[in-house]
Design an enzyme around this catalytic site. Sequence first.
Site, short mmCIF file in Angstrom:
data_model
loop_
_atom_site.label_atom_id
_atom_site.label_comp_id
_atom_site.label_asym_id
_atom_site.label_seq_id
_atom_site.Cartn_x
_atom_site.Cartn_y
_atom_site.Cartn_z
N PRO A 9 0.79 -1.22 0.00
CA PRO A 9 0.00 0.00 0.00
C PRO A 9 0.83 1.29 0.00
CG PRO A 9 -0.24 -1.17 2.08
CD PRO A 9 0.47 -2.09 1.14
N ASN A 10 0.35 2.23 -0.77
CA ASN A 10 0.89 3.59 -0.89
C ASN A 10 2.20 3.68 -1.67
OD1 ASN A 10 -1.24 4.84 0.72
ND2 ASN A 10 -0.34 3.69 2.43
N ARG A 17 4.83 10.91 -2.67
CA ARG A 17 4.58 10.63 -1.27
C ARG A 17 5.81 10.94 -0.40
NH1 ARG A 17 4.69 4.51 1.14
NH2 ARG A 17 4.06 5.13 3.21
N TYR A 22 11.06 9.08 1.14
CA TYR A 22 11.09 8.05 0.09
C TYR A 22 11.71 8.52 -1.23
CZ TYR A 22 7.92 5.78 3.38
OH TYR A 22 7.37 5.21 4.51
N ASN A 73 8.01 -5.55 -0.51
CA ASN A 73 7.94 -4.39 0.37
C ASN A 73 6.47 -4.28 0.77
OD1 ASN A 73 7.73 -1.96 1.64
ND2 ASN A 73 9.03 -0.84 0.20
N ALA A 76 2.95 -0.58 5.03
CA ALA A 76 2.50 -0.61 6.43
C ALA A 76 1.99 -1.98 6.86
CB ALA A 76 1.42 0.45 6.65
N HIS A 79 3.84 -4.18 9.49
CA HIS A 79 3.80 -4.02 10.95
C HIS A 79 2.64 -4.75 11.61
CE1 HIS A 79 6.79 -1.19 9.71
NE2 HIS A 79 5.90 -0.42 9.08
N ASP A 86 1.36 -15.26 7.04
CA ASP A 86 0.94 -16.65 6.87
C ASP A 86 1.01 -17.07 5.41
OD1 ASP A 86 0.53 -16.95 9.55
OD2 ASP A 86 -1.65 -16.97 9.47
N GLU A 97 12.33 -9.45 2.48
CA GLU A 97 11.56 -8.25 2.85
C GLU A 97 12.45 -7.02 2.60
OE1 GLU A 97 10.48 -8.35 7.00
OE2 GLU A 97 10.00 -6.23 7.03
N HIS A 99 12.63 -2.64 2.56
CA HIS A 99 12.06 -1.33 2.87
C HIS A 99 12.98 -0.24 2.35
CE1 HIS A 99 9.03 -3.13 5.35
NE2 HIS A 99 9.99 -3.93 5.81
N LEU A 100 12.40 0.75 1.74
CA LEU A 100 13.19 1.89 1.25
C LEU A 100 13.81 2.65 2.42
CD1 LEU A 100 10.45 3.01 -1.26
CD2 LEU A 100 12.75 2.31 -1.94
N SER A 101 13.02 2.88 3.44
CA SER A 101 13.50 3.66 4.59
C SER A 101 14.03 2.72 5.67
CB SER A 101 12.35 4.51 5.15
OG SER A 101 11.34 3.67 5.70
N ARG A 106 12.72 4.95 12.78
CA ARG A 106 11.57 5.84 12.57
C ARG A 106 10.62 5.70 13.78
NH1 ARG A 106 9.12 5.17 6.75
NH2 ARG A 106 8.01 7.00 7.49
N ARG A 110 7.00 1.20 13.59
CA ARG A 110 7.65 0.68 12.38
C ARG A 110 8.79 -0.29 12.69
NH1 ARG A 110 5.38 3.85 8.20
NH2 ARG A 110 4.95 5.93 8.98
C1 DQA Z 1 8.09 1.21 3.96
C2 DQA Z 1 8.10 1.47 5.46
C3 DQA Z 1 6.72 1.28 6.05
O1 DQA Z 1 6.75 1.54 7.45
C4 DQA Z 1 5.74 2.23 5.40
O2 DQA Z 1 4.45 2.00 5.91
C5 DQA Z 1 5.76 2.16 3.92
C6 DQA Z 1 7.05 2.05 3.25
C7 DQA Z 1 9.46 1.50 3.30
O3 DQA Z 1 9.65 1.09 2.17
O4 DQA Z 1 10.30 2.16 3.90
O5 DQA Z 1 4.73 2.27 3.28
O6 DQA Z 1 7.80 -0.16 3.75
#
Ligand code: DQA
Length: 144
Positions: A9-10, A17, A22, A73, A76, A79, A86, A97, A99-101, A106, A110
Amino acid sequence: MKILIINGPNLNLLGKRESDIYGNETLTDLESWLAATPEASSHDIEWFQSNHEGEIIDIIHDAMKNTDGIIINPGAFTHYSYAIRDAIASVNIPTVEVHLSDIENREAFRKVSVIKDVCIDQIKGLGKTGYLKGLAVLTKHIPD
Ligand code: DQA
């Protein structure tokens, strides 16, 4: 290798964003960048993005048919989605897994990943390079 890269998502809003966190590149920029790397050229890479938990679970299940490795990735969902956790545990496909950040540095919520334990690695805080590193981890892990 057939690799599935899932963004949750997002992440469709990358580039617009929270660019302080990011960056300014879009998800399409990221896809093109990875496709142009020498490492990617020897793999068949499919990209999938969804804002919906069920769709992410469905594509993980579908991956059982033909996929050697998954990079995810989960946004959210990382978390709190026990359902995605599962799904990854169910299909038995090596999964990384990404994550960009740097989720460790943070907000407190997170720092928790419910996905991490069912993945072979967690990569965070490297921006788009994290996806490339994810590919390297899968390449090393999966026998030819
Ligand atoms: C994220 C980190 C997550 O906490 C956040 O909700 C995202 C992006 C990252 O790529 O850093 O949507 O997965």
